[in-house]
Design a protein around this motif. Structure first.
Motif, mmCIF file in Angstrom:
data_model
loop_
_atom_site.group_PDB
_atom_site.id
_atom_site.type_symbol
_atom_site.label_atom_id
_atom_site.label_comp_id
_atom_site.label_asym_id
_atom_site.label_seq_id
_atom_site.Cartn_x
_atom_site.Cartn_y
_atom_site.Cartn_z
ATOM 1 N N GLU A 41 0.811 -1.218 0.000
ATOM 2 C CA GLU A 41 0.000 0.000 0.000
ATOM 3 C C GLU A 41 0.845 1.269 0.000
ATOM 4 O O GLU A 41 0.492 2.271 0.602
ATOM 5 N N TYR A 42 1.966 1.230 -0.688
ATOM 6 C CA TYR A 42 2.779 2.428 -0.838
ATOM 7 C C TYR A 42 2.166 3.415 -1.821
ATOM 8 O O TYR A 42 2.532 4.571 -1.827
ATOM 9 N N ASP A 43 1.263 2.946 -2.668
ATOM 10 C CA ASP A 43 0.650 3.836 -3.644
ATOM 11 C C ASP A 43 -0.240 4.874 -2.985
ATOM 12 O O ASP A 43 -0.446 5.952 -3.527
ATOM 13 N N VAL A 44 -0.750 4.592 -1.792
ATOM 14 C CA VAL A 44 -1.620 5.514 -1.089
ATOM 15 C C VAL A 44 -0.835 6.419 -0.154
ATOM 16 O O VAL A 44 -1.101 7.609 -0.044
ATOM 17 N N SER A 45 0.191 5.874 0.487
ATOM 18 C CA SER A 45 0.842 6.608 1.563
ATOM 19 C C SER A 45 2.085 7.379 1.143
ATOM 20 O O SER A 45 2.430 8.355 1.769
ATOM 21 N N VAL A 46 2.778 6.961 0.107
ATOM 22 C CA VAL A 46 4.055 7.572 -0.250
ATOM 23 C C VAL A 46 3.981 8.120 -1.670
ATOM 24 O O VAL A 46 3.499 7.454 -2.571
ATOM 25 N N MET A 47 4.462 9.337 -1.859
ATOM 26 C CA MET A 47 4.597 9.865 -3.209
ATOM 27 C C MET A 47 5.853 9.244 -3.799
ATOM 28 O O MET A 47 6.890 9.155 -3.155
ATOM 29 N N ALA A 48 5.766 8.855 -5.047
ATOM 30 C CA ALA A 48 6.811 8.021 -5.625
ATOM 31 C C ALA A 48 8.072 8.802 -5.987
ATOM 32 O O ALA A 48 9.021 8.843 -5.227
ATOM 33 N N ILE A 49 8.115 9.419 -7.134
ATOM 34 C CA ILE A 49 9.320 10.051 -7.629
ATOM 35 C C ILE A 49 9.054 11.530 -7.839
ATOM 36 O O ILE A 49 8.234 11.896 -8.674
ATOM 37 N N ARG A 50 9.717 12.365 -7.092
ATOM 38 C CA ARG A 50 9.629 13.824 -7.242
ATOM 39 C C ARG A 50 8.195 14.313 -7.339
ATOM 40 O O ARG A 50 7.825 15.024 -8.260
ATOM 41 N N MET A 51 7.397 13.899 -6.393
ATOM 42 C CA MET A 51 6.012 14.331 -6.255
ATOM 43 C C MET A 51 5.110 13.873 -7.390
ATOM 44 O O MET A 51 4.045 14.422 -7.588
ATOM 45 N N LEU A 52 5.532 12.887 -8.162
ATOM 46 C CA LEU A 52 4.630 12.287 -9.141
ATOM 47 C C LEU A 52 3.743 11.284 -8.410
ATOM 48 O O LEU A 52 4.242 10.476 -7.633
ATOM 49 N N PRO A 53 2.466 11.311 -8.633
ATOM 50 C CA PRO A 53 1.622 10.296 -8.002
ATOM 51 C C PRO A 53 1.862 8.919 -8.616
ATOM 52 O O PRO A 53 2.387 8.796 -9.724
ATOM 53 N N TYR A 54 1.462 7.918 -7.878
ATOM 54 C CA TYR A 54 1.663 6.543 -8.326
ATOM 55 C C TYR A 54 0.939 6.281 -9.645
ATOM 56 O O TYR A 54 1.432 5.550 -10.499
ATOM 57 N N ALA A 55 -0.217 6.890 -9.824
ATOM 58 C CA ALA A 55 -0.990 6.674 -11.055
ATOM 59 C C ALA A 55 -0.236 7.174 -12.285
ATOM 60 O O ALA A 55 -0.353 6.599 -13.367
#
Length: 158
Positions: free
Chosen positions: A64-78
């Protein structure tokens, strides 16, 4: 944090499992074909990258990192999913074209089966792309709703 396996019962997350299963079946079936015409390395590259990307995204969804953590330089997981789906779609369409042309050269029906599986994988990536574009658009509209920050302009006399 425990693994959330129940997420994969719904359709958006189930698409990643279906993509992994089609890539694995493509890997097994392509390995049984004896004749290897030129261009097969593109199909192997597509399968390998798709398997690695699917395993990584399934791990992110499980934790569930897609909900809690922003991935790369504030890009959302989607957004990252959209990029991966676009690349997967492009490579699977190219692999499908190579499989069809290889079938015409070798008269081996196995390449038509590979082309059909590549087409199914391309459709899976299209559906994943549509779902994640909708998620990305829904999430980006709520970042700065209008009227929340009522700051005056530095040059205004308010």
């Amino acid at each position: 944090m425990p693994l959330n396996v129940s997420r994969f019962k719904k359709i958006p997350e189930l698409v990643k499992v279906m993509s992994l299963l089609t890539s694995l079946s493509l890997l097994v079936y392509l390995g049984t074909i004896k004749f290897r015409p030129p261009g097969m390395s593109v199909i192997w590259f597509t399968i390998g990258c798709s398997i690695v990307f699917d395993i990584c995204t399934i791990a992110v969804l499980l934790k569930e990192y897609d909900v809690s953590v922003m991935a790369i330089r504030m890009l959302p997981y989607a957004a990252i999913e959209c990029v991966g789906s676009i690349l997967g779609l492009i490579f699977y369409v190219i692999s499908m074209a190579i499989s069809i042309s290889s079938e015409e050269v070798t008269d081996d029906f196995g390449f038509m089966v590979v082309a059909v599986i590549c087409f199914i994988s391309a459709l899976i990536h299209v559906s994943n792309l549509v779902v994640n574009i909708r998620r990305w658009n829904n999430g980006s509209h709520h970042l700065n709703p209008s009227g929340v920050y009522e700051y005056s302009n530095y040059g205004s006399e308010a």
